[in-house]
Design a protein around this motif. Structure first.
Motif: not given
Length: 247
Positions: A11-12, A53-55, A203-209, A23-25
């Motif tokens: 996620g990070a 969406i969230v990130s 996964f979502l939490a570290t993607a947002v950070l 891009a690339g996420g």
């Protein structure tokens, strides 16, 4: 490594790429969900839309605060892709997993080849009508079908088709990505896909950070270096997915 640690690390990486380059996420998200966390291809592409969406919204806020978003151009571009995103999102649930995997691998290879290149893009003035609508529609269809944001396609399209300055193209692409992903996710709302929230939420939490920090990373590291680093990942992903998909 436990599944939780893998979810946090993957996620990070996805968030950093999205925040730094727009891009690339999702190119990192889908294979990570399939091969590291055990999601089916259909579940991975759906879960990827949630992450995108969230990130993307997180990174968009950071870019908007810096004045690097062209709202009118972004909304116009996104509008052309809404119906294709919805249609492709509904169609995707009926496609065999192997086909989805190979299609995604092809897109990942394209992303890996494009991202490291130095972009010498100049807009020659907005292009009205069919060309702008076609570019937006194509991006929406890719987002809906494969669960990807398509930022590596959106950035050059915004510069060359709608004459968005390169400095604002990344932030504006996040607006387009968010709109298309929202519609594509809504089109999949009634599909029988199970999402493991115990892995998706970390996964979502570290993607947002990562998405938030990606904006600051972009200000400290040269764009060329970022593109080389993040561009190597999709190429490796594409090769691994092709090997795994072929019996």
């Amino acid at each position: 490594m436990t599944a939780l640690v893998l979810a946090l690390a993957a996620g990070a990486v996805a968030g950093l790429s999205l925040g730094a380059l727009g891009a690339g996420g999702s190119i990192a998200t889908v294979p990570a969900l399939i091969y590291l966390l055990g999601f089916t291809p259909a579940a991975a592409t759906t879960a990827s839309l949630v992450v995108v969406i969230v990130s993307s919204v997180t990174a968009l806020v950071a870019h908007a605060r810096a004045g690097a978003v062209r709202w009118r151009a972004g909304l116009a571009f996104a509008a052309a892709g809404l119906l294709p995103a919805a249609g492709a999102g509904a169609l995707s649930a009926r496609i065999p997993g192997t086909v989805l995997t190979l299609a995604f691998a092809t897109l990942a290879a394209l992303a890996g080849l494009r991202m490291p290149r130095r972009r010498e893009l100049r807009g020659g003035g907005p292009v009205p009508g069919v060309r702008a609508a076609g570019a937006g529609a194509g991006l929406g269809a890719v987002t809906g079908f494969l669960g990807v944001g398509g930022g590596f396609l959106a950035v050059p399209a915004l510069v060359t088709v709608l004459a968005v300055p390169m400095g604002a193209a990344v932030g504006t692409s996040l607006l387009v990505v968010t709109a298309n992903a929202l519609v594509a996710l809504a089109a999949r709302a009634y599909s029988a896909v199970h999402l493991d929230l115990t892995l998706l939420l970390p996964f979502l939490a570290t993607a947002v950070l990562g998405a938030w920090d990606g904006r600051r990373l972009a200000a400290k590291v040269s764009e060329g270096t970022l593109r080389r680093v993040f561009g190597a990942v999709p190429l490796a992903v594409a090769l691994a997915m092709c090997v795994a998909a072929v019996p």
